[in-house]
Each structure stands twice: as C-alpha cells, then as structure tokens.
Design a protein around this motif. Structure first.
Motif, PDB file in Angstrom:
ATOM      1  N   THR A  12       0.844  -1.201   0.000  1.00  0.00           N
ATOM      2  CA  THR A  12       0.000   0.000   0.000  1.00  0.00           C
ATOM      3  C   THR A  12       0.880   1.253   0.000  1.00  0.00           C
ATOM      4  O   THR A  12       0.695   2.174  -0.810  1.00  0.00           O
ATOM      5  N   PHE A  48      -8.713  -4.687  -4.609  1.00  0.00           N
ATOM      6  CA  PHE A  48      -8.660  -4.488  -3.162  1.00  0.00           C
ATOM      7  C   PHE A  48      -8.629  -2.975  -2.885  1.00  0.00           C
ATOM      8  O   PHE A  48      -8.064  -2.211  -3.671  1.00  0.00           O
ATOM      9  N   HIS A  50       2.659  -9.374   0.778  1.00  0.00           N
ATOM     10  CA  HIS A  50       1.872  -9.720   1.962  1.00  0.00           C
ATOM     11  C   HIS A  50       1.775 -11.243   2.098  1.00  0.00           C
ATOM     12  O   HIS A  50       1.772 -11.969   1.097  1.00  0.00           O
ATOM     13  N   MET A 107       3.755  -2.068  -8.966  1.00  0.00           N
ATOM     14  CA  MET A 107       3.866  -2.311  -7.521  1.00  0.00           C
ATOM     15  C   MET A 107       3.508  -3.767  -7.232  1.00  0.00           C
ATOM     16  O   MET A 107       2.474  -4.265  -7.677  1.00  0.00           O
ATOM     17  N   SER A 113       2.905  -6.620  -4.090  1.00  0.00           N
ATOM     18  CA  SER A 113       2.710  -6.789  -2.642  1.00  0.00           C
ATOM     19  C   SER A 113       3.342  -8.113  -2.220  1.00  0.00           C
ATOM     20  O   SER A 113       3.152  -9.136  -2.875  1.00  0.00           O
TER      21      SER A 113
HETATM   22  C1  LIG Z   1      -4.792  -5.383  -5.580  1.00  0.00           C
HETATM   23  C2  LIG Z   1      -4.060  -5.015  -4.320  1.00  0.00           C
HETATM   24  N1  LIG Z   1      -3.457  -3.812  -4.252  1.00  0.00           N
HETATM   25  C3  LIG Z   1      -2.786  -3.423  -3.155  1.00  0.00           C
HETATM   26  C4  LIG Z   1      -2.676  -4.251  -2.047  1.00  0.00           C
HETATM   27  C5  LIG Z   1      -1.953  -3.781  -0.843  1.00  0.00           C
HETATM   28  O1  LIG Z   1      -0.826  -4.546  -0.543  1.00  0.00           O
HETATM   29  P1  LIG Z   1      -0.317  -4.713   0.959  1.00  0.00           P
HETATM   30  O2  LIG Z   1      -1.245  -5.616   1.655  1.00  0.00           O
HETATM   31  O3  LIG Z   1       1.048  -5.312   0.765  1.00  0.00           O
HETATM   32  O4  LIG Z   1      -0.256  -3.360   1.571  1.00  0.00           O
HETATM   33  C6  LIG Z   1      -3.266  -5.510  -2.074  1.00  0.00           C
HETATM   34  C7  LIG Z   1      -3.148  -6.385  -0.911  1.00  0.00           C
HETATM   35  O5  LIG Z   1      -3.607  -7.457  -0.796  1.00  0.00           O
HETATM   36  C8  LIG Z   1      -4.004  -5.903  -3.222  1.00  0.00           C
HETATM   37  O6  LIG Z   1      -4.635  -7.084  -3.278  1.00  0.00           O
END
Ligand SMILES: Cc1ncc(COP(=O)(O)O)c(C=O)c1O
Length: 397
Positions: free
Chosen positions: A65, A88, A185, A181, A183
């Motif tokens: 994010t 998301f 996670h 970008m 992620s």
């Molecule tokens: C499409 C999308 N964008 C952004 C993010 C944000 O990533 P993070 O959780 O690493 O902050 C996610 C997280 O799952 C995501 O699915």
C-alpha cells in the motif's frame, strides 16, 4: 454424504521456509544487531531482486500500500486517474492519499482487468495516468493500455500486487508500463511476511522513492522532502530471500491445484471458469476465482459461500462489494454503469489455493460443490426449487 473437513480449510495459508533455515538467518541478525534502516539483509534482498528482474530500478517497502502511495507521489501524479473498481481497497486508497480523483471504469468479462475501450472513453483534460490492476495475477490488456497511454500522453501504472512471478512472452510483468507495484503480503503466493516493491522505467525516480520511504532524509542533517516511514526491516527481508528460493516449487504446486480444480469444476453446471490463459503467459496461480451462475448452479454465490463454511471450507468473495460502493467512496460520481464489474462482484468466489493444500482436499472441495449443485446436500436448493421436505425425503436416496 460428504463430511465437513475436521480442520478449517482457509482460502490461503502462507508458505513458510524450513524453520532451521530461518533460524540460521536470524543468527546473522543477532550477530549484527541490525534490525532495520537499510541493513545488510535488506541490501542482499535488493540485489537478489535486481538479478531476478534484471534491472536496478527497484525499491523495497514495508508493504504494498505504501509502495503504491509513494510511487504515485514520487511520479507527481495528480488530477484524475482512470482505474478499476474491481480490486482491493488499497488501490484506490493510494490515489486518495495523494489527493487524486479516481475515475472508475468497467472491466473485461474474461479476466476482470480494465477494459481499454472504457479507459479511452473516460479520458478528460485532467487525466494524468491509468492505474490498472493485474487482478488475480491475470495480465491486463498490456498492448491496448500502452497504446492509449502513449497516444494520450498518460503515465501507465500497474498495481501488480497479485502478479509476482507472472511473465508475458518470457518477460516479467514488471517491465510493462511506467511503474509496477508488487505486494509481498503473507496472503500472496510469494511473500516477505509484509512487504512491497516498486519497479520503474525512469532510473531517476529511485532517489525520490528512497527519500520518501525514509522521512525525506538525504543525510543526517538534511531532510529534502516530507517523506514517511515505509522502510522494510531485516526480518521481512530475510523471509523474502528465503521464500524466493522456493518460488518455482510454490508455483508448481499451486499450478497442480489449479489444474485439478479446472478439471473437476468445468463439469459442474453454473460454475464458470476464466478461459485458459494464452500460452505466452507464465501464471503464478495466486488465486482460484470461479463465477457462480445462480440459476444454473441452483444457489447464489453468497449461499454457496455460506454452505461451504458448513463444510469447514472458507472461500472469499474477492472483490465484493465493489470498491466504489464502500461508504468512503460512495460519493464519487461515476459515469460508467460498471455492468461487468458489478456482475463479477456479485458472482465471484475465490476457492482455497496454497502450496500445502492436498490434492485430495481439492477433490473433496469439488465433490462438495458438485453435491451442492445437484441439491443432494442443500436444503437451500430444495427450498428454491419448491420441494417440500417430505417429498424430498421420500424421493432421495
Ligand atoms: C490489488 C491489491 N493492491 C494493493 C494491495 C496492498 O498490498 P499490501 O497488503 O502489501 O499493503 C493488495 C493487498 O492485498 C491488493 O490485493
């Protein structure tokens, strides 16, 4: 009669490297006493990712994010950005934090990514960029979006949060557009507990991103911009390095799960699967989305979601509700009726997929769905088709 799973099966479980390997890495951290602030493990992780992506234009963050937020800020994106509502929330939050107006347009029905025709129709004098999402790791319509961006002099930014490991034409998906970008996670097929990565075309941006993620510090005495704290720490970098070693295995195991789901589910009336990806795409199998057609399947997506829970199977309704229906974005005026996105949000369920999921469990999940479709296990279905319980009892095995 299919019995519920003894232990819950969640939509995902993070991959963990062998504990001894992680502990060895921890010993190094204990020796250096360096926990964060561009430590040696982060530097090694950065080098490994430079090799992996064959570029030096990368920057690591503590999550995706903040990576996206800083990416937009560092590139000076402003005004209006055309984006998807089927993602998301963090995608739109990153725009909001930069005071950029999101312009939501519809998606394509096969892979749920931005519809280029809708993008072009939404361009105004205030548009500065397109923010597209490789949702579920499915590549966007890369050529069409690049063409629109070039003709209208817009920046093309990809939220590739789901797409680590995806390649198109033997080239990493990171190399399309001006900035991508990723992620890291824990819920993703590749992860560093939490983490984010930017990959970009203009090498000049690296310095800006480095300042922005570290309070704007140039050196001990100079702060050159009002940055924030978005640094990745040593534990995250260690996990990132160790999981990277297993990436091919992880993707291979997930691909077997995808194949089995596809084989079994294609036979169930009312379950729609995305068409097979082009042979030029190397996919990462991060999610397994299905669409539920209520009339054909005999129950709605939400009913199936609830029913699966009774069998201890926890699927997810990614991405529902549509982002623009969240209270914080409801006031944004939207010209596009978002027909395809609304339909997707109402019908999609993502099924469990992770490297440790046994194929026999995938078989059972498919059998459960088959039995639900046939109404054998579904009081909901019986009610829907108007059968009285007595009639049903007398007429079923
Ligand atoms: C499409 C999308 N964008 C952004 C993010 C944000 O990533 P993070 O959780 O690493 O902050 C996610 C997280 O799952 C995501 O699915």
């Amino acid at each position: 009669m299919i019995r519920p799973f003894e232990k819950p099966i969640y939509v995902t479980r993070p991959f963990l490297p062998p504990l001894e390997e992680f502990c060895q890495g921890l010993e190094e951290i204990w020796e250096t006493g360096w926990l964060t602030n561009n430590g040696p493990i982060l530097q090694r992780f950065t080098d490994e990712l430079c090799n992996y992506f064959e570029t030096d234009n990368i920057c690591l963050f503590n999550n995706g994010t903040l990576a996206l937020q800083i990416g937009l800020q560092g590139m000076g994106i402003s005004g209006e950005v055309i984006t998807t509502p089927f993602t998301f929330v963090a995608t739109t939050h990153a725009l909001f934090w930069n005071k950029i107006r999101p312009v939501f347009v519809d998606i394509e029905p096969d892979y749920y990514t931005l519809d280029p025709e809708k993008v072009e129709a939404a361009i105004t004098p205030w548009t500065t960029a397109i923010l597209a999402v490789h949702v579920y790791g499915y590549p966007c319509n890369l050529n069409a979006l690049a063409d629109i961006a070039r003709r209208h002099n817009l920046r093309l930014i990809y939220d590739s949060a789901h797409a680590f490991g995806v390649e198109v034409g033997a080239k990493s998906i990171a190399h399309f557009g001006d900035l991508s970008m990723f992620s890291f996670h824990a819920t993703k097929s590749y992860h560093s507990i939490e983490g984010g990565l930017l990959i970009f075309k203009e090498s000049g941006l690296k310095g800006t991103f480095d300042y922005l993620k570290n309070f704007g510090f140039k050196n001990e005495l100079e702060v050159v911009m009002p940055g924030t704290n978005a640094k990745m720490n040593e534990m995250q970098a260690l996990m990132g390095i160790q999981v990277l070693k297993y990436l091919d295995d992880i993707i291979e195991k997930r691909s077997r799960i995808t194949d089995l789901y596809r084989q079994r589910l294609k036979k169930i009336p009312g379950i729609r699967l995305a068409p097979p990806l082009s042979p030029h795409v190397k996919y990462n199998h991060v999610y397994f989305p299905i669409e539920v057609d209520e009339d054909e399947f005999g129950m709605s997506r939400d009913q199936l979601y609830e029913k699966l829970k009774e069998f201890n199977v926890f699927s997810r309704r990614y991405f529902y509700p549509l982002l623009c229906d969240y209270a914080c974005y409801r006031s944004i005026s939207i010209k596009d009726p978002l027909t395809v996105a609304r339909r997707a949000a109402d019908r999609i369920l993502t099924l469990p997929i992770y490297d440790g999921l046994e194929l026999s469990d995938v078989e059972t999940i498919c059998e459960i769905m088959m039995s639900l479709q046939m109404g054998k296990d579904s009081s909901l279905h019986r009610r829907r088709i108007g059968l009285e319980p007595e009639y049903f009892k007398a007429n079923t095995r």
